[in-house]
Write a protein that holds these residues in place. Sequence first.
Motif, PDB file in Angstrom:
ATOM      1  N   PRO A  78      15.772  59.395  49.741  1.00 47.34           N
ATOM      2  CA  PRO A  78      16.688  59.281  51.029  1.00 47.34           C
ATOM      3  C   PRO A  78      17.659  60.720  50.913  1.00 47.34           C
ATOM      4  O   PRO A  78      17.735  61.096  49.870  1.00 47.34           O
ATOM      5  CB  PRO A  78      17.567  58.134  50.697  1.00 47.34           C
ATOM      6  N   GLY A  79      17.884  61.342  52.194  1.00 50.61           N
ATOM      7  CA  GLY A  79      18.597  62.444  52.190  1.00 50.61           C
ATOM      8  C   GLY A  79      18.022  63.686  51.798  1.00 50.61           C
ATOM      9  O   GLY A  79      18.990  64.490  51.358  1.00 50.61           O
ATOM     10  N   THR A 134      10.009  56.538  51.198  1.00 46.83           N
ATOM     11  CA  THR A 134      10.602  56.407  49.933  1.00 46.83           C
ATOM     12  C   THR A 134       9.884  55.861  48.956  1.00 46.83           C
ATOM     13  O   THR A 134      10.199  55.959  47.640  1.00 46.83           O
ATOM     14  CB  THR A 134      11.972  55.967  49.917  1.00 46.83           C
ATOM     15  N   GLU A 135       8.821  55.215  49.154  1.00 50.12           N
ATOM     16  CA  GLU A 135       8.021  54.309  48.330  1.00 50.12           C
ATOM     17  C   GLU A 135       6.694  55.247  47.877  1.00 50.12           C
ATOM     18  O   GLU A 135       6.122  56.011  48.958  1.00 50.12           O
ATOM     19  CB  GLU A 135       7.575  53.204  48.794  1.00 50.12           C
ATOM     20  N   ASN A 136       5.752  54.911  46.857  1.00 45.49           N
ATOM     21  CA  ASN A 136       4.660  55.588  46.318  1.00 45.49           C
ATOM     22  C   ASN A 136       3.642  55.247  47.358  1.00 45.49           C
ATOM     23  O   ASN A 136       3.241  54.312  47.721  1.00 45.49           O
ATOM     24  CB  ASN A 136       4.356  54.971  45.149  1.00 45.49           C
ATOM     25  N   GLY A 181      21.800  63.503  44.319  1.00 47.15           N
ATOM     26  CA  GLY A 181      20.731  64.175  45.114  1.00 47.15           C
ATOM     27  C   GLY A 181      20.499  64.022  46.416  1.00 47.15           C
ATOM     28  O   GLY A 181      19.251  64.305  46.993  1.00 47.15           O
ATOM     29  N   ASP A 182      21.377  63.274  47.035  1.00 47.51           N
ATOM     30  CA  ASP A 182      21.287  62.834  48.396  1.00 47.51           C
ATOM     31  C   ASP A 182      22.146  63.729  49.438  1.00 47.51           C
ATOM     32  O   ASP A 182      23.300  63.523  49.214  1.00 47.51           O
ATOM     33  CB  ASP A 182      21.622  61.406  48.353  1.00 47.51           C
ATOM     34  N   ALA A 225      23.732  54.277  42.069  1.00 46.19           N
ATOM     35  CA  ALA A 225      22.677  55.098  41.619  1.00 46.19           C
ATOM     36  C   ALA A 225      21.323  54.556  42.530  1.00 46.19           C
ATOM     37  O   ALA A 225      21.245  53.504  42.789  1.00 46.19           O
ATOM     38  CB  ALA A 225      22.122  54.976  40.191  1.00 46.19           C
ATOM     39  N   GLN A 226      20.670  55.536  43.241  1.00 47.73           N
ATOM     40  CA  GLN A 226      19.500  55.145  43.985  1.00 47.73           C
ATOM     41  C   GLN A 226      18.464  54.336  43.126  1.00 47.73           C
ATOM     42  O   GLN A 226      17.968  54.733  42.176  1.00 47.73           O
ATOM     43  CB  GLN A 226      18.903  56.396  44.565  1.00 47.73           C
TER      44      GLN A 226
END
Length: 438
Positions: free
Chosen positions: A64-65, A147-149, A206-207, A241-242
Amino acid sequence: MADLFGNTTSTNSSDHTTRPLADRLRPTNLGDVIGQQHLLEADGPLGGMLERGSLASLILWGPPGVGKTTIARLLAHETDLHFVQISAIFSNVAELRKVFEAARLRRDSGKGTLLFVDEIHRFNKSQQDSFLPFMEDGTIVLVGATTENPSFELNAALLSRSQILVLNRLDPEALKTMLARAEQELGRALPLTEAAGESLIDMADGDGRALLNLIEQISAWTDTNRIGPAQLAQRLSQRAAQYDKSGDAHYNLISALHKSVRGSDPDAALYWFARMLEGGEDPRYLARRLTRMAVEDIGLADPQAQSLCLDAWQTYERLGSPEGELALGQAVIYLALAPKSNAAYAAYKSARAVARDTGSLNPPKHILNAPTSLMRDLDYGAGYAYDHDAEDAFSGQDYFPEGIERAQFYTPVERGYEREMLKRLNWFSKLRSDRQRK
């Protein structure tokens, strides 16, 4: 303007708009996008497409972000396509039909459509299939965000018609650039010390969107003195944490923990164990996976490892969190430092493979029980040698089905307790050869 963390105050006036800061700072051209240069440079996949003047359907995969929506909007602008955005969370088949029909009419009048689908992995397989004919006939250029594989969440047909682009989480330098732009937009520096600014960057994890939301909160404070890290932590709730316990991060982190244990690195293993706990992972899941590691990667090189994991699991069940998590942490350290062997695991897989191929073969008659006269007449049990009556309590008989050669599945290693297992295996092998010669 001031330096990055506000050591002086800018005199630049701010646009006191009510629009959210994240919206006000949204880049207006691809050159302003932060942190994804590997995609946007001239020799990158997107840069190359734009230079050729043709845009393929894309799947943007990243946390995300990091700019997925922004990049999609700017791609539509750069290629003169009409931009349509939908979310797989809120859209259904009826809405998709309306989107496709509007795009078809637009195409017939000479205007293409870039359809941006946020959370595309939320669509089921049949819904994903509905995009295919409109991608193939040029009605839409699909840009999906996930956001998923994608290899797990999207069907093969959709993947084969799209290019997968991986977006990076924003590193500290990229977030500092975003912070500087935000301060410039606000027309003043945030009331933070340099150390507090660094803490703010860490909180964003990281977002970029999360960072801008935090900045917007701080910008409303009326402090005249700069705030340090401790005060900042008190005022802001640090983002968790994500970590999606059912998503890609879940599998990435458990893989990192498992491989750190297998690689005999207790410090790295503890780090990933702690990351999963901090992300809200169920300690029982971790206990189960640790027990699996003991069986798969340590095995008979240290038979105590499995027992220790089960004891740690039971300790957690009795104590709960957070006290019981310490027992699981001890198990992590023990497993990482234990001698490693996957010989039992490999033997099990080999035996399963042979069993699948020979599943209809009966056991040899000499090891079948014969509780009835009919079975005795059919030679069930005939010739069976009772091992306790044999020298060394070992008869050396063949227990495999007739029709397949004797196989050796288990090959112990020269590590830990398996050294003893190897000695026993070699001893029984020699006895078997001696018995057969007789």
